[in-house]
Enzyme design. Structure first.
Site, PDB file in Angstrom:
ATOM      1  N   ASN A  28      -7.269   2.940 -35.311  1.00 16.52           N
ATOM      2  CA  ASN A  28      -6.891   2.547 -36.729  1.00 16.52           C
ATOM      3  C   ASN A  28      -7.055   3.761 -37.669  1.00 16.52           C
ATOM      4  O   ASN A  28      -8.176   4.157 -37.542  1.00 16.52           O
ATOM      5  CB  ASN A  28      -7.797   1.368 -36.885  1.00 16.52           C
ATOM      6  CG  ASN A  28      -7.703   0.471 -38.360  1.00 16.52           C
ATOM      7  OD1 ASN A  28      -7.558   1.611 -39.523  1.00 16.52           O
ATOM      8  ND2 ASN A  28      -7.185  -0.723 -38.255  1.00 16.52           N
ATOM      9  N   THR A  51      -3.045  -1.765 -37.161  1.00 18.13           N
ATOM     10  CA  THR A  51      -3.187  -1.680 -38.809  1.00 18.13           C
ATOM     11  C   THR A  51      -3.678  -3.142 -38.932  1.00 18.13           C
ATOM     12  O   THR A  51      -3.003  -4.295 -38.189  1.00 18.13           O
ATOM     13  CB  THR A  51      -1.768  -1.505 -39.739  1.00 18.13           C
ATOM     14  OG1 THR A  51      -2.191  -1.724 -40.952  1.00 18.13           O
ATOM     15  CG2 THR A  51      -0.803  -2.330 -39.082  1.00 18.13           C
ATOM     16  N   GLU A  52      -4.662  -3.095 -39.685  1.00 22.05           N
ATOM     17  CA  GLU A  52      -5.488  -4.694 -39.741  1.00 22.05           C
ATOM     18  C   GLU A  52      -4.737  -5.846 -40.451  1.00 22.05           C
ATOM     19  O   GLU A  52      -5.252  -6.844 -40.264  1.00 22.05           O
ATOM     20  CB  GLU A  52      -7.013  -4.596 -40.339  1.00 22.05           C
ATOM     21  CG  GLU A  52      -6.836  -3.930 -41.757  1.00 22.05           C
ATOM     22  CD  GLU A  52      -6.869  -2.481 -41.954  1.00 22.05           C
ATOM     23  OE1 GLU A  52      -6.713  -1.621 -41.104  1.00 22.05           O
ATOM     24  OE2 GLU A  52      -7.723  -1.869 -42.914  1.00 22.05           O
ATOM     25  N   ASN A  53      -3.692  -5.438 -41.016  1.00 22.90           N
ATOM     26  CA  ASN A  53      -2.745  -6.601 -41.777  1.00 22.90           C
ATOM     27  C   ASN A  53      -1.830  -7.108 -40.397  1.00 22.90           C
ATOM     28  O   ASN A  53      -1.158  -7.923 -40.828  1.00 22.90           O
ATOM     29  CB  ASN A  53      -2.076  -6.395 -42.661  1.00 22.90           C
ATOM     30  CG  ASN A  53      -1.230  -5.112 -42.678  1.00 22.90           C
ATOM     31  OD1 ASN A  53      -1.586  -3.980 -41.935  1.00 22.90           O
ATOM     32  ND2 ASN A  53      -0.126  -4.977 -43.057  1.00 22.90           N
ATOM     33  N   SER A  93      -6.441 -10.013 -35.534  1.00 24.88           N
ATOM     34  CA  SER A  93      -6.578  -8.568 -35.663  1.00 24.88           C
ATOM     35  C   SER A  93      -7.957  -8.186 -35.804  1.00 24.88           C
ATOM     36  O   SER A  93      -8.451  -7.176 -35.292  1.00 24.88           O
ATOM     37  CB  SER A  93      -5.812  -8.237 -37.213  1.00 24.88           C
ATOM     38  OG  SER A  93      -5.684  -6.870 -37.433  1.00 24.88           O
TER      39      SER A  93
END
Lengths: 223, 236, 223, 236
Positions: A28, A51-53, A93
């Site tokens: 990340n 990507t954390e979204n 996530s």
């Protein structure tokens, strides 16, 4: 203080980080210099970007003016998805993040302390709008945390310090710091110099570091 | 290049050590990774703690692993399925321990383990023998018990299709515990009937993203437990 | 004790339950008589059936010898999926249950107490193999819990009791009980008779009930 | 017949009451149900507690709702996006409160709320100002904080395709918070670009099963926040 040394550029810092990421890592990358790391991964290594979204298998930015408004990264910029990508919701996530499934997170910093504390989300001013995003989750969950940052602030204040004065993002979680001047490990004994940027000497780095800095470890003789 | 394919079930289970905790996917026969279980029997690891909703049926798959006396402890919700004849004998003989967990608590404990949540409160089992000795706590006037996240050294699951990254989709109700076990296993291996090139799975429809999977084994024609049991087969 | 009354058959009990389920309900049906309920839903009502092993929109059993080994219900019998169905994993399935998203669960019972306690998973014997499945989750989470059961055991012991002697499945969670003899509500004051099966009188039910049983509530005059 | 279709966004938000807690899907503009938010502005409910990862941008969508002073309190992780100019003004003026929650904790609290879990322990935020005043507890030598499940009176989300049962699939990273908010909203309404007949969605690929959805509104050509902002639009 000695005269201004050049050290590494932003791109060279990103390149230096990229060198250290093993093949097959799940990574990340934070906003800013960390984002650049993906451009410099050495030939022959395959990394998977999270990507954390809600995307694993994130690809490079689309061409200028291209892309889609609903395919973005955590910095809310348009990205692409590679073959083998997967979309998922936010709880899944952060299962990846908090559950220790990501190998590496590369983040920016306001301050890093010799005990591995990181401050990167707030300068703590009374009028500031606090905003943390996923940073506290990332540092709490990802297996290794690398920080990429200029060695000092625009005012010349050290960002590598004995104790963070800004509000913490996490306690004792930084593993390694990449600056324009040096690569520095966070060890049980505090900061330890790993590598100097070309044209930068140890004294120069020491002057700009706000905490004790152990010297580069001599290579152990191979038996 | 990332390539999580493993050549054989034997190779996939080679690292399992005595005393390991092993999650095994499946609800009854649906989703049971029989070929991986049989490889585990051949491999020989003992004193296992096995997490599965049931205890297998007949003398194949999970039931065969139990019969071979490799399972020191079962963590499950329902060890009493039709044709589940092996477990009761070993349980009554004191050779296999049982930790009985309500099915939803079992699922949530596995999900929590995979998500880095060490403990959570749940209303399930309050007032029953399964809540005895557990910490109780009241939120908004209702009573809950504290339950702990569950992880495993290995998770062996069954999917329908995967790619070399370990992205997996499942088959109908064979999905059940597999996606959460994949998150909770330190080393998760999935057996799938089909392996496709990257891009061969719709990224919107991937159920288990590859980050949760460490190995993929191709088992093109997996056996179905009920058919083996109907034929009176046993393993080995 | 009065002579044997016939009361409702298993099918009639299931039919009586089905009458009470509103159109549009999300329903989980337990094993045994509860499974039969789906056959008797009145024309014009659409229910959605949930099975905790990961299917919403479960349809009827396939033809004898048909179906698939990996499309089964919680009783591990082969089922079908209707158009508009969805598959999901166990944590999501119990999010539906524990999170209060299901409207109704119909379960069998060993004992029901006048305070709504239910025992349906274990007779508690020292040699018994305990097995609970999803019952404790269902009674803790589903909005309404209906019990369908014979009024007495094979030995003639009442199943509607003052206090359960078998290990509990849940405390104070039963809303209504459908037996071969009567429909009984669990109220704040205890059991209350709602309806008698044809040919069964109140005294007959009372003799076979191990707890106080309030009479059928007189219809309130409409103002 | 089950048919969760609602004729208009206005009808979909008609029940929102003053003081309600409203979850609004979206991460930045991806997944933002702009048409439902605009209907909510028209509807007029006040003193709302709004849960969203951000605080909108420009003067459309969520930012417009905040600008109209309908939001008494924001629960979010990052109220400082590009073009997020409305929130800072009202925040500094004391007109809108802020509960800042780490993004993963926010997601897990929503998921817990929808799953009937009243509270859980998490390592996130330990040692930081956001953990101050919270219960701490050590499991296996590591420190965690207690966080509480979050539910809402309403959840307004955006999907790509739905059927009349309320089954939903999403579009790429527009999925983000929507599936978990759907579980945590007492009344969840999804706006979708397309509605299909039952059977038109692959049951293996449904992301939000219909049980979590109470209303479906057809918005065939949803606006994108960045395009509205680029054109300098504002709402109303």
């Amino acid at each position: 203080m000695s005269t201004e040394a050049t050290g590494w550029s932003r791109e060279e810092m990103a390149r230096r980080v990229a060198l250290d990421i093993p093949d097959g890592s799940y990574v990340n990358l934070g906003i800013g210099i960390p984002e650049l790391v993906a451009r410099y991964v050495p030939e022959g290594r395959e990394l998977v970007y999270h990507t954390e979204n809600g995307l694993l298998g994130m690809g490079p930015s689309p061409e200028e003016g291209g892309g889609e408004p609903e395919l973005i990264n955590a910095g809310k910029k348009r990205v692409t998805a590679l073959p083998g990508a997967a979309y998922f919701h936010h709880a899944d996530s952060f299962t990846m993040i908090r559950g220790g499934h990501l190998d590496l997170c590369v983040l920016g910093a306001l301050q890093v302390a010799g005990n591995g504390d990181l401050a990167n989300w707030s300068v703590g001013g009374p009028d500031a709008i606090p905003a943390v995003g996923g940073a506290m989750d990332l540092v709490a969950g990802v297996k290794a945390i690398y920080v990429v940052t200029q060695h000092v602030t625009k005012n010349g204040d050290p960002k590598l310090v004995e104790a963070c004065t800004f509000p913490l993002t996490g306690r004792g979680i930084v593993d390694r710091v990449y600056t324009d001047l040096a690569v520095v490990d966070v060890t049980a004994e505090g900061f330890r110099l790993v590598e100097l940027a070309p044209g930068v000497d140890e004294a120069y780095v020491r002057e700009r570091t706000g905490a004790p800095l152990l010297p580069i470890r001599e290579p152990q003789p191979q038996p | 290049m990332i390539d999580k394919r493993i050549a054989s079930c034997a190779e996939a289970v080679a690292d399992v050590f005595d005393g390991a905790t092993v999650m095994i996917g499946g609800f009854g026969e649906a989703g049971s990774p029989i070929e991986l279980i049989h490889a585990l029997i051949d491999q020989g690891a003992r004193d296992l703690t096995v997490v599965n909703n049931n205890t297998g049926s007949g003398e194949v798959g999970l039931a065969a692993l139990i019969k071979a006396e490799r399972v020191a402890r079962m963590i499950c919700s329902y060890p009493r399925t039709t044709n589940s004849t092996v477990f009761p004998v070993l349980y009554r003989a004191g050779k296999t321990q049982l930790e009985l967990v309500p099915q939803g608590t079992l699922a949530e404990r596995i999900r929590a383990g995979g998500a880095g949540i060490p403990a959570f409160y749940t209303p399930t089992s309050v007032g029953t023998p399964l809540a005895e000795g557990k910490e109780h706590r009241t939120f908004d006037g209702r009573e809950y018990v504290l339950e702990h996240g569950l992880t495993a050294d290995f998770a062996f699951i069954k999917g329908r299709v995967a790619d070399r990254y370990g992205n997996v989709v499942y088959n109908k109700t064979a999905r059940n515990f597999a996606p959460i076990m994949a998150t909770a296993g330190k080393r998760t291996v999935v057996q799938v009937a089909e392996i496709v090139e990257p891009g061969g799975l719709d990224p919107e429809a991937v159920v288990t993203p590859g980050i949760f999977v460490q190995g993929v084994v191709h088992v093109p024609h997996p056996a179905h437990e009920s058919e083996l049991v109907a034929r009176g087969e046993s393993y080995p």
